[in-house]
Design a protein around this motif. Structure first.
Motif, PDB file in Angstrom:
ATOM      1  N   ALA A   1       0.836  -1.205   0.000  1.00 35.63           N
ATOM      2  CA  ALA A   1       0.000   0.000   0.000  1.00 35.63           C
ATOM      3  C   ALA A   1       0.868   1.252   0.000  1.00 35.63           C
ATOM      4  O   ALA A   1       0.559   2.234  -0.682  1.00 35.63           O
ATOM      5  N   HIS A   2       1.947   1.226   0.746  1.00 31.00           N
ATOM      6  CA  HIS A   2       2.866   2.372   0.787  1.00 31.00           C
ATOM      7  C   HIS A   2       3.475   2.606  -0.603  1.00 31.00           C
ATOM      8  O   HIS A   2       3.556   3.740  -1.072  1.00 31.00           O
ATOM      9  N   LYS A   3       3.877   1.545  -1.254  1.00 24.73           N
ATOM     10  CA  LYS A   3       4.466   1.677  -2.595  1.00 24.73           C
ATOM     11  C   LYS A   3       3.441   2.234  -3.580  1.00 24.73           C
ATOM     12  O   LYS A   3       3.753   3.109  -4.383  1.00 24.73           O
ATOM     13  N   PHE A   4       2.202   1.744  -3.503  1.00 28.87           N
ATOM     14  CA  PHE A   4       1.158   2.277  -4.371  1.00 28.87           C
ATOM     15  C   PHE A   4       0.845   3.734  -4.026  1.00 28.87           C
ATOM     16  O   PHE A   4       0.569   4.539  -4.909  1.00 28.87           O
ATOM     17  N   SER A   5       0.890   4.078  -2.754  1.00 29.94           N
ATOM     18  CA  SER A   5       0.669   5.472  -2.338  1.00 29.94           C
ATOM     19  C   SER A   5       1.691   6.392  -2.984  1.00 29.94           C
ATOM     20  O   SER A   5       1.344   7.481  -3.466  1.00 29.94           O
ATOM     21  N   ASP A   6       2.941   5.967  -2.976  1.00 33.86           N
ATOM     22  CA  ASP A   6       3.993   6.769  -3.604  1.00 33.86           C
ATOM     23  C   ASP A   6       3.722   6.958  -5.092  1.00 33.86           C
ATOM     24  O   ASP A   6       3.892   8.053  -5.630  1.00 33.86           O
ATOM     25  N   LEU A   7       3.281   5.905  -5.760  1.00 32.92           N
ATOM     26  CA  LEU A   7       2.994   5.993  -7.189  1.00 32.92           C
ATOM     27  C   LEU A   7       1.768   6.856  -7.474  1.00 32.92           C
ATOM     28  O   LEU A   7       1.752   7.613  -8.445  1.00 32.92           O
ATOM     29  N   ALA A   8       0.757   6.720  -6.635  1.00 34.13           N
ATOM     30  CA  ALA A   8      -0.501   7.436  -6.863  1.00 34.13           C
ATOM     31  C   ALA A   8      -0.437   8.901  -6.457  1.00 34.13           C
ATOM     32  O   ALA A   8      -1.202   9.726  -6.956  1.00 34.13           O
ATOM     33  N   GLY A   9       0.437   9.220  -5.529  1.00 37.83           N
ATOM     34  CA  GLY A   9       0.535  10.599  -5.071  1.00 37.83           C
ATOM     35  C   GLY A   9      -0.411  10.949  -3.942  1.00 37.83           C
ATOM     36  O   GLY A   9      -0.583  12.110  -3.607  1.00 37.83           O
TER      37      GLY A   9
END
Length: 79
Positions: A64-72
């Motif tokens: 989720a953290h990695k996706f958060s970084d990608l999504a902004g």
């Protein structure tokens, strides 16, 4: 599962979803089902699914953290 499968026209099983939400490579590969689960499903249902499927919550938080970084923007399970 409809929330995960419908937006992208994919058909993943609960087992496949459980594997992808706990695999950091899912964010690298931009796995659509994993992102839909982490961004569109309510945190309450996310927690219930994780518990029911016996998924490592720490790995899900990492994904989720990695996706958060990608999504902004921050996803609920991101740490």
């Amino acid at each position: 599962m409809a929330t995960v499968n419908a937006p992208y026209g994919v058909a993943v099983t609960p087992t496949q979803l459980a594997v992808s939400i706990a695999d950091p490579e899912s964010a690298v590969a931009c796995d659509q089902a994993a992102f839909a689960f982490l961004s569109e499903v309510s945190p309450k249902l996310q927690h219930a699914f994780i518990a029911e499927m016996g998924v490592d919550a720490g790995l899900v938080a990492l994904v989720a953290h990695k996706f958060s970084d990608l999504a902004g923007y921050r996803l609920a399970l991101a740490v």
